[in-house]
Structures are given as structure tokens and as C-alpha cells.
Design a protein around this motif. Structure first.
Motif, PDB file in Angstrom:
ATOM      1  N   ASP A   1       6.440  -3.878  -8.284  1.00  0.00           N
ATOM      2  CA  ASP A   1       6.583  -5.339  -8.358  1.00  0.00           C
ATOM      3  C   ASP A   1       7.561  -5.900  -7.335  1.00  0.00           C
ATOM      4  OD1 ASP A   1       4.794  -5.427 -10.434  1.00  0.00           O
ATOM      5  OD2 ASP A   1       6.321  -5.449 -12.008  1.00  0.00           O
ATOM      6  N   ALA A   2       8.450  -5.051  -6.833  1.00  0.00           N
ATOM      7  CA  ALA A   2       9.519  -5.546  -5.952  1.00  0.00           C
ATOM      8  C   ALA A   2       9.046  -5.799  -4.513  1.00  0.00           C
ATOM      9  CB  ALA A   2      10.685  -4.560  -5.932  1.00  0.00           C
ATOM     10  N   VAL A   3       7.921  -5.234  -4.146  1.00  0.00           N
ATOM     11  CA  VAL A   3       7.466  -5.353  -2.758  1.00  0.00           C
ATOM     12  C   VAL A   3       6.839  -6.712  -2.528  1.00  0.00           C
ATOM     13  CG1 VAL A   3       6.072  -4.291  -0.947  1.00  0.00           C
ATOM     14  CG2 VAL A   3       6.942  -2.889  -2.821  1.00  0.00           C
ATOM     15  N   HIS A   4       7.265  -7.377  -1.459  1.00  0.00           N
ATOM     16  CA  HIS A   4       6.759  -8.719  -1.155  1.00  0.00           C
ATOM     17  C   HIS A   4       6.147  -8.755   0.248  1.00  0.00           C
ATOM     18  CE1 HIS A   4       8.644 -10.235  -4.768  1.00  0.00           C
ATOM     19  NE2 HIS A   4       9.785  -9.670  -4.409  1.00  0.00           N
TER      20      HIS A   4
ATOM     21  N   ALA B   1      -1.999  10.684 -10.152  1.00  0.00           N
ATOM     22  CA  ALA B   1      -3.181   9.858 -10.391  1.00  0.00           C
ATOM     23  C   ALA B   1      -3.731   9.347  -9.067  1.00  0.00           C
ATOM     24  CB  ALA B   1      -2.826   8.686 -11.299  1.00  0.00           C
ATOM     25  N   SER B   2      -4.926   8.792  -9.119  1.00  0.00           N
ATOM     26  CA  SER B   2      -5.491   8.186  -7.921  1.00  0.00           C
ATOM     27  C   SER B   2      -4.897   6.790  -7.728  1.00  0.00           C
ATOM     28  CB  SER B   2      -7.016   8.087  -8.037  1.00  0.00           C
ATOM     29  OG  SER B   2      -7.380   7.142  -9.029  1.00  0.00           O
ATOM     30  N   VAL B   3      -5.018   6.280  -6.516  1.00  0.00           N
ATOM     31  CA  VAL B   3      -4.553   4.925  -6.240  1.00  0.00           C
ATOM     32  C   VAL B   3      -5.277   3.927  -7.150  1.00  0.00           C
ATOM     33  CG1 VAL B   3      -4.570   3.093  -4.515  1.00  0.00           C
ATOM     34  CG2 VAL B   3      -3.804   5.381  -3.880  1.00  0.00           C
ATOM     35  N   ASN B   4      -6.572   4.103  -7.321  1.00  0.00           N
ATOM     36  CA  ASN B   4      -7.330   3.211  -8.206  1.00  0.00           C
ATOM     37  C   ASN B   4      -6.761   3.217  -9.628  1.00  0.00           C
ATOM     38  OD1 ASN B   4      -9.113   2.436  -6.216  1.00  0.00           O
ATOM     39  ND2 ASN B   4     -10.788   3.766  -6.885  1.00  0.00           N
ATOM     40  N   GLN B   5      -6.433   4.382 -10.116  1.00  0.00           N
ATOM     41  CA  GLN B   5      -5.899   4.480 -11.478  1.00  0.00           C
ATOM     42  C   GLN B   5      -4.549   3.789 -11.612  1.00  0.00           C
ATOM     43  OE1 GLN B   5      -6.139   8.738 -11.779  1.00  0.00           O
ATOM     44  NE2 GLN B   5      -8.067   8.684 -12.925  1.00  0.00           N
ATOM     45  N   VAL B   6      -3.722   3.894 -10.585  1.00  0.00           N
ATOM     46  CA  VAL B   6      -2.418   3.217 -10.630  1.00  0.00           C
ATOM     47  C   VAL B   6      -2.613   1.698 -10.661  1.00  0.00           C
ATOM     48  CG1 VAL B   6      -0.256   2.806  -9.408  1.00  0.00           C
ATOM     49  CG2 VAL B   6      -1.194   5.119  -9.520  1.00  0.00           C
ATOM     50  N   VAL B   7      -3.548   1.195  -9.854  1.00  0.00           N
ATOM     51  CA  VAL B   7      -3.818  -0.248  -9.851  1.00  0.00           C
ATOM     52  C   VAL B   7      -4.235  -0.710 -11.242  1.00  0.00           C
ATOM     53  CG1 VAL B   7      -5.337  -2.065  -8.974  1.00  0.00           C
ATOM     54  CG2 VAL B   7      -4.417  -0.341  -7.403  1.00  0.00           C
ATOM     55  N   LEU B   8      -5.165   0.001 -11.866  1.00  0.00           N
ATOM     56  CA  LEU B   8      -5.647  -0.397 -13.192  1.00  0.00           C
ATOM     57  C   LEU B   8      -4.537  -0.281 -14.239  1.00  0.00           C
ATOM     58  CD1 LEU B   8      -9.174   1.299 -13.172  1.00  0.00           C
ATOM     59  CD2 LEU B   8      -8.644  -1.115 -12.793  1.00  0.00           C
ATOM     60  N   ALA B   9      -3.752   0.789 -14.174  1.00  0.00           N
ATOM     61  CA  ALA B   9      -2.657   0.970 -15.136  1.00  0.00           C
ATOM     62  C   ALA B   9      -1.594  -0.105 -14.960  1.00  0.00           C
ATOM     63  CB  ALA B   9      -2.037   2.359 -14.969  1.00  0.00           C
ATOM     64  N   TRP B  10      -1.347  -0.500 -13.711  1.00  0.00           N
ATOM     65  CA  TRP B  10      -0.384  -1.569 -13.427  1.00  0.00           C
ATOM     66  C   TRP B  10      -0.827  -2.872 -14.080  1.00  0.00           C
ATOM     67  CZ3 TRP B  10      -1.290  -5.867 -10.122  1.00  0.00           C
ATOM     68  CH2 TRP B  10      -0.154  -6.642  -9.816  1.00  0.00           C
ATOM     69  N   GLN B  11      -2.104  -3.149 -14.026  1.00  0.00           N
ATOM     70  CA  GLN B  11      -2.613  -4.371 -14.652  1.00  0.00           C
ATOM     71  C   GLN B  11      -2.590  -4.275 -16.175  1.00  0.00           C
ATOM     72  OE1 GLN B  11      -6.526  -5.086 -12.931  1.00  0.00           O
ATOM     73  NE2 GLN B  11      -5.637  -6.393 -11.355  1.00  0.00           N
TER      74      GLN B  11
ATOM     75  N   LEU C   1       2.832   4.020 -16.578  1.00  0.00           N
ATOM     76  CA  LEU C   1       3.809   3.943 -15.503  1.00  0.00           C
ATOM     77  C   LEU C   1       5.201   3.763 -16.097  1.00  0.00           C
ATOM     78  CD1 LEU C   1       1.912   1.495 -13.115  1.00  0.00           C
ATOM     79  CD2 LEU C   1       1.939   4.003 -13.040  1.00  0.00           C
ATOM     80  N   THR C   2       6.199   4.392 -15.485  1.00  0.00           N
ATOM     81  CA  THR C   2       7.561   4.211 -15.976  1.00  0.00           C
ATOM     82  C   THR C   2       8.057   2.819 -15.596  1.00  0.00           C
ATOM     83  OG1 THR C   2       8.636   5.006 -13.959  1.00  0.00           O
ATOM     84  CG2 THR C   2       7.994   6.674 -15.616  1.00  0.00           C
ATOM     85  N   ALA C   3       9.105   2.392 -16.261  1.00  0.00           N
ATOM     86  CA  ALA C   3       9.686   1.083 -15.946  1.00  0.00           C
ATOM     87  C   ALA C   3      10.171   1.049 -14.500  1.00  0.00           C
ATOM     88  CB  ALA C   3      10.839   0.779 -16.898  1.00  0.00           C
ATOM     89  N   GLU C   4      10.709   2.186 -14.024  1.00  0.00           N
ATOM     90  CA  GLU C   4      11.197   2.249 -12.647  1.00  0.00           C
ATOM     91  C   GLU C   4      10.039   2.168 -11.655  1.00  0.00           C
ATOM     92  OE1 GLU C   4      12.088   3.914  -8.828  1.00  0.00           O
ATOM     93  OE2 GLU C   4      10.839   4.929 -10.327  1.00  0.00           O
ATOM     94  N   GLN C   5       8.927   2.862 -11.933  1.00  0.00           N
ATOM     95  CA  GLN C   5       7.772   2.786 -11.053  1.00  0.00           C
ATOM     96  C   GLN C   5       7.193   1.375 -11.013  1.00  0.00           C
ATOM     97  OE1 GLN C   5       5.530   5.881 -12.979  1.00  0.00           O
ATOM     98  NE2 GLN C   5       6.051   7.426 -11.446  1.00  0.00           N
ATOM     99  N   ARG C   6       7.116   0.763 -12.171  1.00  0.00           N
ATOM    100  CA  ARG C   6       6.576  -0.599 -12.226  1.00  0.00           C
ATOM    101  C   ARG C   6       7.493  -1.563 -11.477  1.00  0.00           C
ATOM    102  NH1 ARG C   6       2.653  -2.916 -14.981  1.00  0.00           N
ATOM    103  NH2 ARG C   6       2.173  -0.984 -16.054  1.00  0.00           N
ATOM    104  N   ALA C   7       8.802  -1.380 -11.617  1.00  0.00           N
ATOM    105  CA  ALA C   7       9.745  -2.247 -10.901  1.00  0.00           C
ATOM    106  C   ALA C   7       9.604  -2.090  -9.398  1.00  0.00           C
ATOM    107  CB  ALA C   7      11.168  -1.929 -11.329  1.00  0.00           C
TER     108      ALA C   7
ATOM    109  N   LEU D   1       0.828  -1.208   0.000  1.00  0.00           N
ATOM    110  CA  LEU D   1       0.000   0.000   0.000  1.00  0.00           C
ATOM    111  C   LEU D   1       0.862   1.256   0.000  1.00  0.00           C
ATOM    112  CD1 LEU D   1      -3.032  -0.510   2.435  1.00  0.00           C
ATOM    113  CD2 LEU D   1      -3.095   0.088   0.002  1.00  0.00           C
ATOM    114  N   ALA D   2       1.956   1.236   0.734  1.00  0.00           N
ATOM    115  CA  ALA D   2       2.829   2.412   0.828  1.00  0.00           C
ATOM    116  C   ALA D   2       3.435   2.749  -0.525  1.00  0.00           C
ATOM    117  CB  ALA D   2       3.926   2.164   1.861  1.00  0.00           C
ATOM    118  N   VAL D   3       3.927   1.743  -1.236  1.00  0.00           N
ATOM    119  CA  VAL D   3       4.518   1.990  -2.549  1.00  0.00           C
ATOM    120  C   VAL D   3       3.447   2.424  -3.546  1.00  0.00           C
ATOM    121  CG1 VAL D   3       5.749   0.942  -4.481  1.00  0.00           C
ATOM    122  CG2 VAL D   3       6.428   0.421  -2.139  1.00  0.00           C
ATOM    123  N   LEU D   4       2.296   1.825  -3.465  1.00  0.00           N
ATOM    124  CA  LEU D   4       1.190   2.189  -4.356  1.00  0.00           C
ATOM    125  C   LEU D   4       0.824   3.658  -4.187  1.00  0.00           C
ATOM    126  CD1 LEU D   4      -0.981   1.154  -6.358  1.00  0.00           C
ATOM    127  CD2 LEU D   4      -2.392   0.582  -4.380  1.00  0.00           C
TER     128      LEU D   4
END
Length: 328
Positions: free
Chosen positions: A325-328, A276-286, A316-322, A264-267
Motif C-alpha cells: 500500500d505504501a508504493v505511490h 504465491a503467484s503474482v496473480n494470487q497476491v493481487v487477489l489476496a490483497w483485494q 498477507l501479513t500486515a507488514e506485507q500489506r503495508a 510491480l517490483a513490490v508485488l
């Protein structure tokens, strides 16, 4: 709008928008005027992939469902909608009687049930052919071959285009696809499972899943998608029913685990960076990921839909997407 192709057969595959519109509560909790306004705006924006089920929304009135399909049928007729709009529906989980549910009294996936349910869906929707038909929940009381052959017969007759599956164990999906392939029959090509940025626990038993949820996107399912490029994942509940955005909506209980706060923190961090909104980032990530994922998001207002539509253009930039994706 952006598009991707679902299905592999030139006779049945369809080019659909990368954002699907969920119609689950249309005609029940979302009134007809609002539902029509959302549908009209979605189509105006280039959307052409609408999702429903024959049991939506039986729980709102204790009935058997069908309100959503009926509303979509009325909307299609009033707007002169043809086959340019892809409507997906599901069968197998409609209660056989009012006051019951898919837990204790589902229609199931026998050849007879498949044929009769598909015919009723076509009537409610007002279509000659169902563009995409899903097996909604498992029916282990029926031989899998009977289910596979029952769906294939409808495709052969032209009553159904593409086949999909939702909320089934991955091993059952593969077994069904193997049976279909060995017999030269069409098999499931679209998989609809719950999928969002936050990761749920899948070991919590549910009423119809005593070993833990089969409805979530697991590592095994993602691995399956990588191994089978002809498959597409339609991700339902990508926005967790408003839990990302609204303080009064708690996260579902299966997201209450130590991995959630860090993701959630990274999102939220990426949302601030992009404006953008958190919802928009989730959809764009998918939408922009390396796997074929189509988020399926409902909307109870045009304003909610507008927010979701804007996510299609969010890159999303490649760095943002990375980082995401890196958070576990």
C-alpha cells in the motif's frame, strides 16, 4: 471458500463467495465443455457468485451478445442449479443491431429498455428472478429518475433482487441513489468497476468517456465506499487480462506511467516471499483489504481457476500489506 454479504435489505441481500467468477467469454471464445468444467469446479470449491451481461460477447462475432447468458442457462438446467448460485447480469450496453456496438447503438436505460432487457436475460438464464442486475453503462439521454424508477419497478415485482451499477461517474451514482432514497425506492448497492493492484491513469479519453475513463476505481470511488458501508465494490479485470503473468500480454496503455514499475517490483517481492503467484497476491490483497472488495476474475481453463481459488486462502501479513500500500 470465504463469504461476504452484499446488499442491506434482508429480503434481497445475499451471502456470496469472496471470489466472483467472470463468465464473459463462456459460450464464445471459451467453448461449452471448458466453460461447464470451470463452472462445476468453481461451485465444487464453494463459489456461488457468477457474473455475466446481456451483451457478452457481441464483439466476438459481430452480433448482439447473449452467448454467455445462454450458456449459463444451459449449465443451470443440466446441473439442476437453483437460487443457491447468485448470477449477476447487466443491461444497457447491448447493441440494438448486429454489426453495431454500445458506442453507437446501445439499448440504453429507459424504463422500456430496462424492462425488456431484464425479461430477455431471465429467459436466457432460465430464472424467475435476477439476483443482481447492473446498469452497465451510462445513458444520459434518459432522465435519471426514469432509470431509477424503471429498476425499482422490477424489484417491487420480484423480477430483480439487488441493483448495481458499472462504469458510471461517481456523481451520477450518488445522484441516482439520492433520488431512490428520497422516493423510498431501492437503489444501487453493488458497484462494479475495474480495479487491480496497479493503478491506471484515468485521464485518457475513451470512445464513450471523452473526459477520461469512468470505468476505473478512483480515489473518489474508494472514498465513497468508505463513507457508505452498505456498498460493495466488485472489481473487474483484477488480473489485467493476464498481463501480470504472461510476457506476451502487454499492460493496457493506461498503466504505462512512472508509478507502475515500483508497484510491480513490490508485488513481485511479496509473491517471492509468500511462494504465491503474482496473480494470487493481487487477489489476496483485494480480498483481505479494509474495504468490501470482491475480485471478479474470469478463467478460460480449470487450471487458471485453481490458481485463483488458492488466493482465497492466502493471508498477507500486515507488514506485507503495508509495503504494498505504501508504493505511490
Amino acid at each position: 471458500m470465504k463469504y461476504r454479504t452484499i446488499g442491506t435489505d434482508p429480503n434481497t441481500r445475499r451471502r456470496v463467495s469472496v471470489l466472483a467468477l467472470g463468465a464473459m467469454l463462456f459460450g464464445s471464445r471459451t467453448d461449452e465443455k471448458t466453460s461447464f468444467a470451470v463452472l462445476d469446479r468453481y461451485v465444487e470449491a464453494g463459489g456461488n457468485f457468477i457474473d455475466t451481461s446481456d451483451n457478452y460477447a457481441f464483439w466476438t462475432d459481430g452480433g448482439q451478445g447473449g452467448q454467455s447468458e445462454e450458456l449459463l442457462g444451459r449449465w443451470r438446467r443440466s446441473r439442476g442449479i437453483g437460487d443457491e448460485i447468485v448470477i449477476a447480469t447487466k443491461l444497457g450496453a447491448r447493441p440494438l443491431a448486429p454489426g453495431t456496438s454500445y458506442v453507437d447503438n446501445p439499448e440504453g436505460l429507459s424504463a422500456k429498455a430496462i424492462r425488456e432487457a431484464a425479461e430477455r436475460s431471465r429467459e436466457r438464464l432460465g430464472v424467475d428472478r435476477l439476483d443482481l442486475l447492473y446498469a452497465h453503462i451510462e445513458d444520459r439521454a434518459v432522465p435519471l429518475r426514469e432509470t431509477v424508477e424503471g429498476f425499482a419497478e422490477l424489484v417491487a415485482e420480484g423480477a430483480v433482487g439487488l441493483l448495481g451499477v458499472s462504469n458510471h461517474a461517481v456523481w451520477r451514482v450518488e445522484r441516482a441513489r439520492a433520488l431512490a432514497a428520497a422516493a423510498g425506492l431501492p437503489g444501487y448497492e453493488v458497484l462494479q468497476y475495474q480495479h487491480s493492484y496497479l493503478r491506471p491513469r484515468t485521464d485518457i479519453p475513451e470512445e464513450i468517456f471523452p473526459d477520461g475513463s469512468l470505468g476505473g476505481t478512483t480515489a473518489e470511488l474508494l472514498s465513497y465506499l468508505r463513507a457508505e458501508p452498505g456498498l460493495t465494490l466488485v472489481a473487474y479485470s483484477p488480473l489485467l487480462k493476464g498481463a501480470y503473468a504472461r510476457q506476451d500480454v502487454p499492460l493496457p496503455r493506461d498503466f504505462d506511467h512512472p508509478g507502475t514499475p515500483a508497484r510491480l517490483a513490490v508485488l513481485r517481492e511479496v509473491a517471492r516471499e509468500t511462494g504465491a503467484s503474482v496473480n494470487q497476491v493481487v487477489l489476496a490483497w483485494q480480498i483481505g483489504g479494509d474495504l468490501p472488495v470482491i475480485p471478479l476474475a474470469g478463467a478460460s481453463s480449470v487450471a487458471q481457476l485453481e490458481e485463483n481459488l488458492a488466493a482465497v486462502e492466502l493471508e498477507l501479513t500486515a507488514e506485507q500489506r503495508a509495503r504494498l500500500d505504501a508504493v505511490h
